[in-house]
Design an enzyme around this catalytic site. Structure first.
Site, PDB file in Angstrom:
ATOM      1  CE1 TYR A  26      -3.983   2.010   0.197  1.00  0.00           C
ATOM      2  CE2 TYR A  26      -2.571   3.440   1.505  1.00  0.00           C
ATOM      3  CZ  TYR A  26      -3.719   3.234   0.762  1.00  0.00           C
ATOM      4  OH  TYR A  26      -4.606   4.268   0.579  1.00  0.00           O
ATOM      5  CD  GLN A  38     -11.497   2.470  -0.973  1.00  0.00           C
ATOM      6  OE1 GLN A  38     -11.722   2.351   0.235  1.00  0.00           O
ATOM      7  NE2 GLN A  38     -11.402   3.653  -1.545  1.00  0.00           N
ATOM      8  CG  ASN A  95      -6.214   6.752   5.696  1.00  0.00           C
ATOM      9  OD1 ASN A  95      -6.477   5.556   5.830  1.00  0.00           O
ATOM     10  ND2 ASN A  95      -6.814   7.509   4.797  1.00  0.00           N
ATOM     11  CB  SER A 131       7.778   9.222  12.419  1.00  0.00           C
ATOM     12  OG  SER A 131       9.079   8.792  12.211  1.00  0.00           O
ATOM     13  CD  GLN A 159      11.288  11.454  13.234  1.00  0.00           C
ATOM     14  OE1 GLN A 159      12.389  11.237  12.727  1.00  0.00           O
ATOM     15  NE2 GLN A 159      10.214  10.775  12.905  1.00  0.00           N
ATOM     16  CG  HIS A 177       8.232  12.639   8.966  1.00  0.00           C
ATOM     17  ND1 HIS A 177       8.054  12.184   7.693  1.00  0.00           N
ATOM     18  CD2 HIS A 177       9.493  12.315   9.306  1.00  0.00           C
ATOM     19  CE1 HIS A 177       9.173  11.591   7.274  1.00  0.00           C
ATOM     20  NE2 HIS A 177      10.062  11.662   8.236  1.00  0.00           N
ATOM     21  CD  GLU A 179       9.901   5.457  13.239  1.00  0.00           C
ATOM     22  OE1 GLU A 179       9.470   6.512  13.755  1.00  0.00           O
ATOM     23  OE2 GLU A 179       9.630   5.111  12.065  1.00  0.00           O
ATOM     24  CG  HIS A 180      14.128   7.129  13.266  1.00  0.00           C
ATOM     25  ND1 HIS A 180      12.856   7.650  13.203  1.00  0.00           N
ATOM     26  CD2 HIS A 180      14.325   6.458  12.107  1.00  0.00           C
ATOM     27  CE1 HIS A 180      12.304   7.312  12.041  1.00  0.00           C
ATOM     28  NE2 HIS A 180      13.165   6.571  11.357  1.00  0.00           N
ATOM     29  CG  ASP A 203      14.308   9.113   6.922  1.00  0.00           C
ATOM     30  OD1 ASP A 203      14.151   8.123   7.650  1.00  0.00           O
ATOM     31  OD2 ASP A 203      14.045  10.278   7.279  1.00  0.00           O
ATOM     32  CD  GLU A 263      -0.291 -32.696  26.049  1.00  0.00           C
ATOM     33  OE1 GLU A 263      -0.648 -32.770  24.848  1.00  0.00           O
ATOM     34  OE2 GLU A 263       0.620 -31.943  26.435  1.00  0.00           O
ATOM     35  CG  HIS A 273      -1.807 -37.065  19.404  1.00  0.00           C
ATOM     36  ND1 HIS A 273      -3.126 -36.775  19.175  1.00  0.00           N
ATOM     37  CD2 HIS A 273      -1.120 -35.955  19.010  1.00  0.00           C
ATOM     38  CE1 HIS A 273      -3.233 -35.552  18.680  1.00  0.00           C
ATOM     39  NE2 HIS A 273      -2.030 -35.029  18.549  1.00  0.00           N
TER      40      HIS A 273
END
Lengths: 435, 435
Positions: free
Chosen positions: B130, B191, B214, B237, B259, B262, B327-328, B361, B415, B420
């Site tokens: 995506y 969709q 999103n 981020s 940062q 963003h 994250e970074h 990046d 068990e 088995h």
């Protein structure tokens, strides 16, 4: 009688597609009930756990009874017969030996620009393991979940197991002890998942939750995903046996029934190019089925989901297997290695007639927590990898930044991110002034 | 002004805990709307895609316009300036070189009982990527998602990208071409995720879906998880910079602002034991901020989520960083390797002042799709590993089954799984008769 399909039939594709898309599980929509339980545990902590355990497990715990004490565990372990203990210890040692080989390697190299690149693996700090209660409270699953976590280097390992009416399988507690579990809590259901994810006064939160459970547990894991890591959501179990050549029909029938006895939703599939073998196995199933203590469950599974597929040859069998992407795949054929080379999507592959899947459930060494419901197309069984994570590492020399920085500036500007560009340009300007 | 905390203050823990638990994202509850969209695409296929795209993207596609044709892509690629193309190609080559090293190894060994054990890795057959539309339609993200899939050996790679009002960034199409994407679809939102997971008349279903989006896209990925694999759900981020010694305050300020630009929900954190450096960086941020084209976004992020933490020393800084699990993580200190050795939870680590996060990046090579919102505690950035899966393999010799089978029988019986047990016992009986 199970469905029998034949690839030579003109409407085979329709029957096969129907089998593939058949829903074996009636997943009750318990999302809202589970959200309310999670919110309650977040808001009221231990008090909510005590109350919910009273309601769902008919078990009256005070907050200081939430956890099994060392004395509780000692007493339970002392009840376990020596032969059971020895079997668990053999299984644990073999599972540990297999999983120790899965530890991934760090890497570091310097490329032609002077950039030093690589990655480092580190263990998750704390993991929580859910163990179902009652009939499905399997000590083998404790080993299969806890040992990879320990092999990964997880520091803290907490188990939640419901004790309906106060009942606990002593072998579960012994398996926890053998695997090195740190904490065992008498809590089940969505409330256990909430407690592990968010913590309460008594239970510190963990970073990763694994282990099977009912629809409530599965829904709770889905809802806390993101707050913590989870393993895959397990569906009903399945086995696919590809058989040809001189096979013992009873062995194959027992392997099919071993799958079917798990659950009425379980699925056992036989694929063979040999019609006589198919008939012999089907007859053996019918003969053995009534002799099983779990005949009702196994019979329902075999009747509703059991499938026999006749193919033209073994290559066609392998291709169909890939479309099914089975959790367990037994290759009971003369040259199982050659057939395995044709298979791409399967959680676990068992080669040859001397490798019954049931051995893999307990003692072979590989994990028995495997991708179900066709998810072997995109996921793997539980492993050490589920309890480690990777940090990428980079260190640019001034020369490396000179070499590759201008391209980054260009791309940043094309994406409208000017501070990205300027953070590189400021450094390049210093370099250019220096030269 | 951002929050400034000092570990020497008596109420530091309260302020730090508040920062850790602050919710930066107002996740709209779009679950029901998304479920309806998914059901519509499953029921009506392409017709639903055309109608939803008309409604949400103000874009009038007929079913045969759902896919970008080769001529569409050629025309777009021809518009891209040569310098941008060269920058994308350099980035792609470096990302490929890094990810090629991540391919995991198969293993096979025979143990002392005669059991041959191991595992095999195979690629996912088909993956869907995506790509958001509009402002956040980043060609660099196309490379970061598509190249690991290609390196893994994924056979079919489909991209979905919304084209609101018919608009598409030509660099996105060029990045798809450079990375070897097979299909590009003009579809976005829930969709698109539904079409990739379930398929339509035009779009064959995939096995794994990755890429940012999103709230609708995130909710849709969560809902189709299980049917297909997904990558993690990305949150806003963040960067954490640990700095000490002789550092250029402007560089650090630009890294923080890179940062912040963003997203107003992004977070930039500076941790340092050096109060003078902290003040110099804060002043540089205030000076540079108004000069940025995205000053409004970066300013909101810095004002609402920016944080400066003063510590006693660097070890304390590393310990706080692990609690944040950024994250970074930039380590702008004299001996970044030594400090990195103290760090356990971080998505990507950037060593030294010549390694601005912005280089990572785009062009350094490691992936820029990284765990956000503290999920570096339990998860890793995107990699080749997201596009492969492992089958465990076992083959027992008769001797191996004799050695370990009895323990499996014992555990199966404990068990309550008698089929088995019998599937193993039947084989052991044959062996015993033979001996």
């Amino acid at each position: 009688m199970p469905v029998t399909l034949n690839t030579a039939d003109p409407d085979f594709e329709r029957g096969f597609a129907a089998m593939l898309s058949a829903k074996r599980e009636d997943a009750a929509d318990v999302g809202q009930a589970v959200a309310a339980i999670i919110a309650d545990v977040r808001a009221r902590g231990d008090a909510a756990l005590v109350e919910l355990t009273n309601r769902f497990d008919r078990n009256d715990l005070s907050a200081d009874g939430l956890r099994f004490s060392a004395a509780d565990i000692d007493a339970a372990c002392a009840q376990v017969p020596a032969e059971d203990r020895a079997a668990l210890e053999l299984a644990a040692a073999r599972i540990r030996a297999y999983h120790d080989r899965q530890l991934p390697q760090d890497a570091e190299w310097t490329d032609e620009t002077g950039a030093t690149l690589g990655w480092r693996w580190t263990p998750v700090s704390a993991a929580g393991l859910y163990v179902p209660g009652g009939q499905a409270s399997y000590p083998s699953s404790v080993l299969m979940n806890a040992i990879p976590a320990r092999a990964a280097g997880v520091e803290r390992l907490a188990v939640c197991v419901p004790t309906p009416g106060g009942e606990i399988n002593p072998l579960v507690l012994l398996a926890c002890r053998i695997a090195g579990v740190d904490e065992i809590w008498r809590i089940g259901g969505a409330q256990a998942i909430a407690a592990l994810a968010y913590g309460t006064e008594s239970i510190r939160p963990v970073d990763k939750i694994t282990g099977p459970g009912n629809a409530y547990v599965a829904a709770a894991k889905r809802q806390v995903f993101g707050r913590v890591g989870i393993d895959s959501i397990a569906g009903p179990s399945e086995v696919l046996i590809i058989a040809a050549g001189a096979q013992n029909p009873d062995w194959l029938a027992l392997d099919l029934l071993a799958q079917a006895e798990h659950d009425a939703d379980a699925q056992a599939i036989l694929i063979t190019p040999d019609q006589a073998l198919a008939q012999a196995v089907a007859a053996a199933v019918e003969r053995i089925l009534p002799t099983l203590p779990r005949a009702a469950i196994a019979g329902a599974s075999w009747r509703d989901h059991g499938t026999i597929i006749l193919t033209r040859d073994l290559s066609e069998a392998a291709a169909l297997s890939d479309r099914i992407a089975p959790e367990h795949l037994e290759l009971c054929v003369d040259d199982p290695q050659a057939l395995a080379a044709q298979v791409r999507h399967a959680g676990a592959i068992f080669l040859g007639a001397w490798t019954p899947e049931a051995a893999g459930d307990y003692v072979s060494g590989p994990n028995h927590v495997l991708p179900t419901a066709r998810s072997a197309r995109f996921s793997s069984g539980l492993s050490v990898m589920d309890f480690v994570k990777r940090s990428t590492v980079s260190q640019l020399s001034p020369g490396a930044l000179s070499a590759i920085g201008p391209a980054a500036v260009r791309l940043a500007l094309s994406e409208g991110l000017s501070a990205h560009a300027r953070s590189i340009e400021a450094r390049l300007e210093t370099l250019n002034r220096g030269s």
